[in-house]
Design a protein around this motif. Structure first.
Motif, PDB file in Angstrom:
ATOM      1  N   THR A 166      -8.476  -1.020  -0.030  1.00  0.00           N
ATOM      2  CA  THR A 166      -9.240  -0.020   0.717  1.00  0.00           C
ATOM      3  C   THR A 166      -8.328   1.013   1.370  1.00  0.00           C
ATOM      4  O   THR A 166      -8.635   2.212   1.377  1.00  0.00           O
TER       5      THR A 166
ATOM      6  N   PRO B 245      -6.397  -4.831 -10.083  1.00  0.00           N
ATOM      7  CA  PRO B 245      -5.968  -6.144  -9.599  1.00  0.00           C
ATOM      8  C   PRO B 245      -5.335  -6.950 -10.728  1.00  0.00           C
ATOM      9  O   PRO B 245      -5.599  -6.704 -11.909  1.00  0.00           O
TER      10      PRO B 245
ATOM     11  N   ASP C  81      -6.791  -6.310  -1.149  1.00  0.00           N
ATOM     12  CA  ASP C  81      -7.768  -5.299  -0.761  1.00  0.00           C
ATOM     13  C   ASP C  81      -7.103  -3.918  -0.786  1.00  0.00           C
ATOM     14  O   ASP C  81      -6.204  -3.655   0.023  1.00  0.00           O
TER      15      ASP C  81
ATOM     16  N   GLU D 221      -8.135 -11.535  -4.079  1.00  0.00           N
ATOM     17  CA  GLU D 221      -7.537 -10.303  -4.591  1.00  0.00           C
ATOM     18  C   GLU D 221      -7.086  -9.409  -3.440  1.00  0.00           C
ATOM     19  O   GLU D 221      -7.697  -9.392  -2.368  1.00  0.00           O
TER      20      GLU D 221
ATOM     21  N   THR E 174       0.829  -1.208   0.000  1.00  0.00           N
ATOM     22  CA  THR E 174       0.000   0.000   0.000  1.00  0.00           C
ATOM     23  C   THR E 174       0.861   1.254   0.000  1.00  0.00           C
ATOM     24  O   THR E 174       0.585   2.219  -0.725  1.00  0.00           O
TER      25      THR E 174
ATOM     26  N   TYR F  65     -10.689  -0.725  -6.447  1.00  0.00           N
ATOM     27  CA  TYR F  65     -11.711  -1.746  -6.685  1.00  0.00           C
ATOM     28  C   TYR F  65     -12.054  -2.394  -5.356  1.00  0.00           C
ATOM     29  O   TYR F  65     -11.335  -2.248  -4.354  1.00  0.00           O
ATOM     30  N   ILE F  66     -13.150  -3.129  -5.321  1.00  0.00           N
ATOM     31  CA  ILE F  66     -13.514  -3.945  -4.172  1.00  0.00           C
ATOM     32  C   ILE F  66     -13.068  -5.368  -4.482  1.00  0.00           C
ATOM     33  O   ILE F  66     -13.433  -5.930  -5.515  1.00  0.00           O
ATOM     34  N   PRO F  67     -12.276  -5.993  -3.608  1.00  0.00           N
ATOM     35  CA  PRO F  67     -11.685  -7.288  -3.952  1.00  0.00           C
ATOM     36  C   PRO F  67     -12.713  -8.412  -4.037  1.00  0.00           C
ATOM     37  O   PRO F  67     -13.747  -8.398  -3.364  1.00  0.00           O
TER      38      PRO F  67
END
Length: 222
Positions: A93, A154, A91, A89, A67, A83-85
């Protein structure tokens, strides 16, 4: 080529010794020679096995390192899309939360069906999510559309030439073509690296890839 990104926003890698900035990477990689369907299955299994083998502390540390690399490459202005995993995938956030803290607009992909190009709609961490096709969780369909300055994508697989292997629906390649000025950063675990990916004419290479070990960029900036 593996390099450290510029020290933007006062963040540059994970705290402490930051071992992930090393140029070294494992010479043991997944064989890319099978067909794409078989390669995707192998990479999904490798990703799931890697995640399942980490305890909570190791997983958090690895995700923090990855990150931080993306945060250090934020644009000065413009929206950040992630994206939302789904499944194993990564994450992202925390990437969106960091973007919101420094006043970037944030967005998520919105998919209507396989034939329609993906759009990016405004979404702030904490906002509700709505069910979409293909098992996706998406922003409110009424949210405003955004043109991202950075797209975090991703990956199922990647190589050191910044080629990516996705799920096969082509959503991100079409989105990259729609937003050619956006910086394209892939996120993956290091076990998802392959020696070389066969590319189709419509494949769009990334500008950078962040893993828990490396920040990978091309010799010549794109």
């Amino acid at each position: 080529v593996t390099r450290s990104p510029p020290d933007v926003l006062g963040v540059r890698g994970s705290p402490g010794k930051r071992p992930g900035w090393s140029r070294h990477h494992s010479s043991t990689m997944i064989d890319p020679s099978p067909g794409k369907a078989a390669l995707r299955a192998t990479l999904r299994a490798a990703r799931r096995g890697f995640v399942d083998a980490l305890d909570a502390a190791a997983r958090d540390s690895a995700l923090d390192a990855l990150t931080a690399r993306v945060i250090a490459a934020f644009p000065r202005t413009g929206a950040v899309a992630a994206y939302i995993p789904v499944g194993a995938e990564i994450d992202p956030t925390a990437i969106l939360e960091a973007a919101a803290r420094v006043d970037h607009k944030t967005a998520l992909p919105f998919v209507t069906d396989r034939a329609t190009p993906m759009r990016f709609l405004a979404w702030t961490p904490g906002d509700p999510l709505f069910p979409g096709p293909l098992g996706l969780r998406q922003p409110d369909p009424a949210a405003p559309e955004m043109a991202p300055a950075l797209i975090v994508t991703p990956l199922l697989g990647f190589d050191r030439a910044l080629n990516r292997l996705g799920q096969g629906a082509g959503f991100y390649d079409r989105a990259f073509a729609l937003y050619p000025e956006a910086r394209r950063i892939g996120v993956a675990w290091s076990v998802q690296e392959v020696a070389a990916l066969a590319c189709d004419p419509w494949d769009v290479p990334l500008h950078a890839i962040a893993t828990e070990k490396d920040w990978i960029v091309p010799e010549t900036p794109r």
